[in-house]
Design a protein around this motif. Structure first.
Motif, mmCIF file in Angstrom:
data_model
loop_
_atom_site.group_PDB
_atom_site.id
_atom_site.type_symbol
_atom_site.label_atom_id
_atom_site.label_comp_id
_atom_site.label_asym_id
_atom_site.label_seq_id
_atom_site.Cartn_x
_atom_site.Cartn_y
_atom_site.Cartn_z
ATOM 1 N N HIS A 140 51.982 22.641 90.992
ATOM 2 C CA HIS A 140 52.864 23.683 90.477
ATOM 3 C C HIS A 140 53.319 23.279 89.081
ATOM 4 N N SER A 141 53.613 24.264 88.249
ATOM 5 C CA SER A 141 54.146 23.955 86.927
ATOM 6 C C SER A 141 55.594 23.492 87.062
ATOM 7 N N THR A 142 56.085 22.761 86.079
ATOM 8 C CA THR A 142 57.431 22.177 86.157
ATOM 9 C C THR A 142 58.550 23.215 86.307
ATOM 10 N N PRO A 143 58.428 24.457 85.786
ATOM 11 C CA PRO A 143 59.492 25.428 86.063
ATOM 12 C C PRO A 143 59.676 25.735 87.548
ATOM 13 N N GLN A 144 58.667 25.414 88.377
ATOM 14 C CA GLN A 144 58.754 25.633 89.815
ATOM 15 C C GLN A 144 59.083 24.349 90.570
ATOM 16 N N LYS A 145 59.763 23.428 89.894
ATOM 17 C CA LYS A 145 59.979 22.105 90.488
ATOM 18 C C LYS A 145 60.810 22.155 91.762
ATOM 19 N N SER A 174 52.732 10.093 96.414
ATOM 20 C CA SER A 174 52.232 11.457 96.588
ATOM 21 C C SER A 174 52.607 12.385 95.441
ATOM 22 N N VAL A 175 53.785 12.180 94.833
ATOM 23 C CA VAL A 175 54.262 13.073 93.769
ATOM 24 C C VAL A 175 53.958 12.458 92.406
ATOM 25 N N GLN A 176 53.279 13.248 91.559
ATOM 26 C CA GLN A 176 52.914 12.785 90.224
ATOM 27 C C GLN A 176 53.177 13.890 89.209
ATOM 28 N N LEU A 177 53.406 13.490 87.964
ATOM 29 C CA LEU A 177 53.566 14.433 86.851
ATOM 30 C C LEU A 177 52.300 14.397 86.015
ATOM 31 N N LYS A 199 51.817 24.123 80.217
ATOM 32 C CA LYS A 199 52.981 23.537 80.864
ATOM 33 C C LYS A 199 52.570 22.294 81.661
ATOM 34 N N LYS A 200 53.473 21.335 81.743
ATOM 35 C CA LYS A 200 53.210 20.168 82.569
ATOM 36 C C LYS A 200 53.156 20.573 84.034
ATOM 37 N N LYS A 201 52.399 19.821 84.812
ATOM 38 C CA LYS A 201 52.197 20.139 86.222
ATOM 39 C C LYS A 201 52.743 19.033 87.112
ATOM 40 N N LEU A 202 53.280 19.452 88.238
ATOM 41 C CA LEU A 202 53.665 18.521 89.292
ATOM 42 C C LEU A 202 52.581 18.544 90.352
#
Length: 285
Positions: free
Chosen positions: A72-77, A95-98, A109-112
């Motif tokens: 997901h994109s960072t606005p949907q964090k 499991s969680v990476q940027l 946009k950056k992704k999570l």
């Protein structure tokens, strides 16, 4: 015309070709396996919903077992971290990476990224749901979708559109025409939701017109309301409330719908009012 079974004396023989019999046997076994996975019902619901949207299963040569990936994109964090928390039974410390956007990405946009552990259960899911490394839409596993699954799918890929915003669309660009029609029949038969399958032409990278054709599910206002009444109680986070906001010109209709939403999501009263204000303001611009 269908052929009648052959009769020999008082006995009737209705032979099923062995290939069809074996195929049905395999399908029944896969359906049973899906029910028997040791994953929690909550995790299965979320996984199945996000596989229709922004998630995928991956099985690479490097690993014996498959893993789940969600981006997901960072606005949907807020929504992303809700998923990561709910799927902690298959998560690891890493499991969680940027991710930063790659050169060929159409979004800057950056992704999570959430990547699960590689487990036998996820491998079983992969073998049930995938064929030739692609998700295969089939009724036998669509029947396992829950209202939570549908809510996750809508939060991933659903939108309310129009001016005023009173129609809905599910972006099913990753599926072929046959698969999208199969989903439409499933929604009608199981959930009593009637959707229109319509095509669009677009360039996925630049958003421009192209010869590439995609198929999407479109909701008229009444069917959209039926759909939202099913999924809205399962909207998980405040930042996704806007995906349930239908906008009316008539103030009485508007108030009735907002009252329904607040009854379904009592924890998000303020966010519902704010989302309505933003959508109303956008319509007036």
């Amino acid at each position: 015309m269908l052929k009648q079974p052959q009769s020999r004396g008082k006995y009737i023989y209705n032979r099923v070709p062995r290939r069809d019999y074996e195929s049905k046997k395999i399908e029944d076994m896969k359906k049973k396996l899906l029910s028997q996975l040791s994953l929690s019902d909550q995790s299965k619901s979320i996984i199945l919903g996000t596989l229709l949207g922004d998630g995928c299963l991956q099985l690479t040569k490097k690993y014996k077992n498959a893993r789940l990936s969600i981006r997901h994109s960072t606005p949907q964090k807020e929504y992303f971290f809700w998923k990561a928390t709910m799927l902690k039974e298959i998560a690891s410390a890493k499991s969680v990476q940027l991710q930063t956007p790659d050169v060929e990405s159409y979004s800057k946009k950056k992704k999570l990224l959430f990547q699960s552990r590689a487990t036998e259960d996820i491998t079983s899911l992969y073998n049930i749901l995938y064929k030739e490394k692609a998700l295969r839409i089939q009724r036998r596993w669509l029947n396992h979708l829950t209202p939570l699954s549908l809510a996750v799918w809508w939060c991933d890929d659903g939108s309310i559109i129009g001016s005023p915003a009173r129609r809905g669309v599910l972006c099913t660009d990753g599926f072929d025409q046959k698969s999208v029609f199969l989903i439409a029949r499933y929604l009608q038969k199981v959930w009593n939701i009637y959707v229109h399958v319509g095509s669009i032409r677009r360039d996925r990278k630049n958003g421009n017109y192209s010869k590439k054709e995609y198929y999407r599910l479109w909701f008229c206002t009444e069917e959209l309301k039926k759909w939202l009444r099913i999924i809205t109680p399962h909207i998980p986070v405040a930042s996704m409330v806007y995906k349930s906001i239908i906008v009316y010109k008539d103030s009485q209709f508007q108030q009735r719908w907002i009252s329904e939403l607040k009854e379904a999501l009592p924890q998000f009263h303020e966010q519902i009012d704010e989302a309505l204000r933003k959508k109303t303001k956008q319509r007036m611009i």
